[in-house]
Design a protein around this motif. Structure first.
Motif, PDB file in Angstrom:
ATOM      1  N   ALA A  20       0.775  -1.148   0.033  1.00 20.29           N
ATOM      2  CA  ALA A  20       0.079  -0.077  -0.166  1.00 20.29           C
ATOM      3  C   ALA A  20       0.696   1.344   0.001  1.00 20.29           C
ATOM      4  O   ALA A  20       1.812   1.234   0.763  1.00 20.29           O
ATOM      5  CB  ALA A  20      -0.933   0.123   1.292  1.00 20.29           C
ATOM      6  N   ALA A  21       0.601   2.057  -0.797  1.00 15.35           N
ATOM      7  CA  ALA A  21       1.399   3.347  -1.148  1.00 15.35           C
ATOM      8  C   ALA A  21       0.666   4.543  -1.531  1.00 15.35           C
ATOM      9  O   ALA A  21      -0.612   4.284  -2.330  1.00 15.35           O
ATOM     10  CB  ALA A  21       2.664   3.225  -1.923  1.00 15.35           C
ATOM     11  N   VAL A  22       0.832   5.704  -1.199  1.00 20.17           N
ATOM     12  CA  VAL A  22       0.282   7.087  -1.483  1.00 20.17           C
ATOM     13  C   VAL A  22       1.263   7.685  -2.217  1.00 20.17           C
ATOM     14  O   VAL A  22       2.452   8.035  -1.674  1.00 20.17           O
ATOM     15  CB  VAL A  22      -0.258   7.970  -0.307  1.00 20.17           C
ATOM     16  CG1 VAL A  22      -1.116   9.018  -0.743  1.00 20.17           C
ATOM     17  CG2 VAL A  22      -1.491   6.818   0.289  1.00 20.17           C
ATOM     18  N   LEU A  23       1.164   7.807  -3.583  1.00 21.75           N
ATOM     19  CA  LEU A  23       1.954   8.602  -4.273  1.00 21.75           C
ATOM     20  C   LEU A  23       1.598  10.126  -4.460  1.00 21.75           C
ATOM     21  O   LEU A  23       0.242  10.531  -4.778  1.00 21.75           O
ATOM     22  CB  LEU A  23       2.218   8.092  -5.425  1.00 21.75           C
ATOM     23  CG  LEU A  23       3.173   9.006  -6.703  1.00 21.75           C
ATOM     24  CD1 LEU A  23       4.590   9.258  -6.251  1.00 21.75           C
ATOM     25  CD2 LEU A  23       2.981   8.259  -8.005  1.00 21.75           C
ATOM     26  N   MET A  24       2.270  11.075  -4.124  1.00 18.58           N
ATOM     27  CA  MET A  24       1.850  12.599  -4.461  1.00 18.58           C
ATOM     28  C   MET A  24       2.744  13.014  -5.568  1.00 18.58           C
ATOM     29  O   MET A  24       3.950  13.094  -5.342  1.00 18.58           O
ATOM     30  CB  MET A  24       2.296  13.370  -3.146  1.00 18.58           C
ATOM     31  CG  MET A  24       1.855  14.829  -3.225  1.00 18.58           C
ATOM     32  SD  MET A  24       2.772  15.901  -1.753  1.00 18.58           S
ATOM     33  CE  MET A  24       2.536  15.024  -0.464  1.00 18.58           C
ATOM     34  N   LEU A  25       2.105  13.550  -6.390  1.00 16.41           N
ATOM     35  CA  LEU A  25       2.841  14.358  -7.532  1.00 16.41           C
ATOM     36  C   LEU A  25       2.546  15.725  -7.307  1.00 16.41           C
ATOM     37  O   LEU A  25       1.821  16.290  -6.887  1.00 16.41           O
ATOM     38  CB  LEU A  25       1.966  13.919  -8.966  1.00 16.41           C
ATOM     39  CG  LEU A  25       1.771  12.419  -9.360  1.00 16.41           C
ATOM     40  CD1 LEU A  25       1.022  12.290 -10.437  1.00 16.41           C
ATOM     41  CD2 LEU A  25       3.205  11.786  -9.315  1.00 16.41           C
ATOM     42  N   ALA A  26       3.972  16.319  -7.575  1.00 15.78           N
ATOM     43  CA  ALA A  26       4.041  17.543  -6.905  1.00 15.78           C
ATOM     44  C   ALA A  26       4.990  18.365  -7.988  1.00 15.78           C
ATOM     45  O   ALA A  26       5.626  17.846  -8.865  1.00 15.78           O
ATOM     46  CB  ALA A  26       4.661  17.702  -5.725  1.00 15.78           C
ATOM     47  N   LYS A  27       5.205  19.645  -7.921  1.00 17.39           N
ATOM     48  CA  LYS A  27       6.209  20.157  -8.583  1.00 17.39           C
ATOM     49  C   LYS A  27       7.117  21.090  -7.507  1.00 17.39           C
ATOM     50  O   LYS A  27       6.503  21.578  -6.554  1.00 17.39           O
ATOM     51  CB  LYS A  27       5.629  21.483  -9.422  1.00 17.39           C
ATOM     52  CG  LYS A  27       5.181  20.699 -10.896  1.00 17.39           C
ATOM     53  CD  LYS A  27       4.881  21.604 -11.940  1.00 17.39           C
ATOM     54  CE  LYS A  27       4.492  20.841 -12.990  1.00 17.39           C
ATOM     55  NZ  LYS A  27       4.153  21.804 -14.443  1.00 17.39           N
TER      56      LYS A  27
END
Length: 114
Positions: A20-27
């Protein structure tokens, strides 16, 4: 020490393959991304915040993500950051734009069954 892993091309595949993983996409220049990171980091520091889930942040404006971007052409259509994706055993199960601990907790409970 933060539970939010800084991801890049070298460690991304291993991260996404987690149970289980939560990926946050950001700049790197995104203020909302920085705020969401701080809020999530504070929740994770409590110790009992989904202890079996890995949390990671991937900066889309950092070079070296050609493989990930080619495998996920929908990334080009993302207009609002941060953008979050819950992965379970390598598969994306939930996606949404924005932050908010309540939203994250509700989605994790639905996906993980608890």
């Amino acid at each position: 020490m933060s539970r939010i892993e800084q991801l890049d091309a070298k460690n991304l595949d291993d991260f996404l393959a987690a149970d289980a993983a939560v990926l946050m996409l950001a700049k790197t220049t995104c203020r909302n991304c920085a705020s969401w990171t701080a809020e999530l980091d504070a929740a994770c520091a409590a110790g009992d915040f989904f202890p079996t889930v890995r949390f990671g942040k991937l900066y889309l404006d950092v070079p070296g993500l050609v493989k990930f971007k080619k495998a996920n052409p929908w990334l080009a259509g993302i207009e609002d950051l941060p953008y979050n994706i819950i992965y379970v055993k390598g598969g994306a199960t939930k996606q949404w734009a924005g932050g908010g601990l309540d939203r994250l907790q509700n989605r994790l409970r639905r996906v993980l069954g608890g």
